[in-house]
Design a protein around this motif. Structure first.
Motif, PDB file in Angstrom:
ATOM      1  N   ASP A  65      69.043  -8.044  10.108  1.00 13.70           N
ATOM      2  CA  ASP A  65      68.602  -8.903   9.009  1.00 13.70           C
ATOM      3  C   ASP A  65      69.595 -10.046   8.823  1.00 13.70           C
ATOM      4  O   ASP A  65      70.801  -9.879   9.051  1.00 13.70           O
TER       5      ASP A  65
ATOM      6  N   SER B  90      66.641  -3.389  10.946  1.00  9.30           N
ATOM      7  CA  SER B  90      67.198  -4.004   9.735  1.00  9.30           C
ATOM      8  C   SER B  90      68.671  -4.366   9.897  1.00  9.30           C
ATOM      9  O   SER B  90      69.178  -5.220   9.174  1.00  9.30           O
ATOM     10  N   SER B  91      69.343  -3.771  10.865  1.00  5.93           N
ATOM     11  CA  SER B  91      70.752  -4.108  11.087  1.00  5.93           C
ATOM     12  C   SER B  91      70.926  -5.542  11.574  1.00  5.93           C
ATOM     13  O   SER B  91      72.034  -6.068  11.572  1.00  5.93           O
TER      14      SER B  91
ATOM     15  N   ARG C  76      64.174 -10.852   7.021  1.00  2.16           N
ATOM     16  CA  ARG C  76      64.058  -9.452   7.462  1.00  2.16           C
ATOM     17  C   ARG C  76      63.787  -9.423   8.961  1.00  2.16           C
ATOM     18  O   ARG C  76      62.982 -10.198   9.463  1.00  2.16           O
ATOM     19  N   ARG C  77      64.469  -8.526   9.644  1.00  2.00           N
ATOM     20  CA  ARG C  77      64.273  -8.360  11.081  1.00  2.00           C
ATOM     21  C   ARG C  77      64.182  -6.886  11.416  1.00  2.00           C
ATOM     22  O   ARG C  77      64.555  -6.030  10.630  1.00  2.00           O
ATOM     23  N   ILE C  78      63.689  -6.620  12.607  1.00  5.18           N
ATOM     24  CA  ILE C  78      63.627  -5.248  13.114  1.00  5.18           C
ATOM     25  C   ILE C  78      64.538  -5.184  14.317  1.00  5.18           C
ATOM     26  O   ILE C  78      64.365  -5.971  15.251  1.00  5.18           O
TER      27      ILE C  78
ATOM     28  N   LEU D  17      68.956 -11.597   0.820  1.00  7.24           N
ATOM     29  CA  LEU D  17      68.305 -11.262   2.086  1.00  7.24           C
ATOM     30  C   LEU D  17      67.409 -12.431   2.475  1.00  7.24           C
ATOM     31  O   LEU D  17      66.347 -12.631   1.901  1.00  7.24           O
TER      32      LEU D  17
ATOM     33  N   ARG E   2      73.410  -8.964   9.041  1.00  8.11           N
ATOM     34  CA  ARG E   2      73.862  -7.784   8.292  1.00  8.11           C
ATOM     35  C   ARG E   2      74.946  -7.059   9.104  1.00  8.11           C
ATOM     36  O   ARG E   2      74.808  -6.869  10.297  1.00  8.11           O
TER      37      ARG E   2
END
Length: 103
Positions: free
Chosen positions: A67, A64-65, A60-62, A57, A93
């Motif tokens: 990321d 999570s889909s 991380r992003r918002i 990973l 992701r």
């Protein structure tokens, strides 16, 4: 878990099992990259040891889909020592190629 195999001179040498090689690859990647490993995606025996792919990973992003993940290839010798590693790809992701023409 290690398996002992006799070499051509009859002396025993330690060889890692596939699961132990995967655990060693996770440990090595955890020490080498600043991002957390997610898991092992493949383990393959090769002439000089093991070839393992580890998903990491990277961002991380918002939500999570979205990321950002990366796939690292790790080469280990029969004793679990790191021979080489490289990042093979980076992707969002859920966007990795699935072998069915997607991605």
């Amino acid at each position: 878990m290690q398996v002992v195999a006799a070499d051509s001179r009859g002396a025993g040498k330690a060889e890692l099992s596939a699961s132990a090689a995967a655990a060693e690859a996770l440990r090595h990647i955890g020490e080498l990259v600043t991002s957390p490993p997610v898991g092992v995606t493949s383990v393959e025996p090769v002439e000089d040891g093991w070839l393992i792919e580890v998903e990491v990973l990277e961002e991380r992003r918002i939500p999570s889909s979205s990321d950002m993940l990366a796939l690292y290839e790790v080469e280990l010798d029969h004793d679990g020592e790191l021979l080489a590693y490289r990042r093979r790809s980076r992707y969002a992701r859920g966007r990795a190629g699935t072998g069915n023409g997607a991605g």
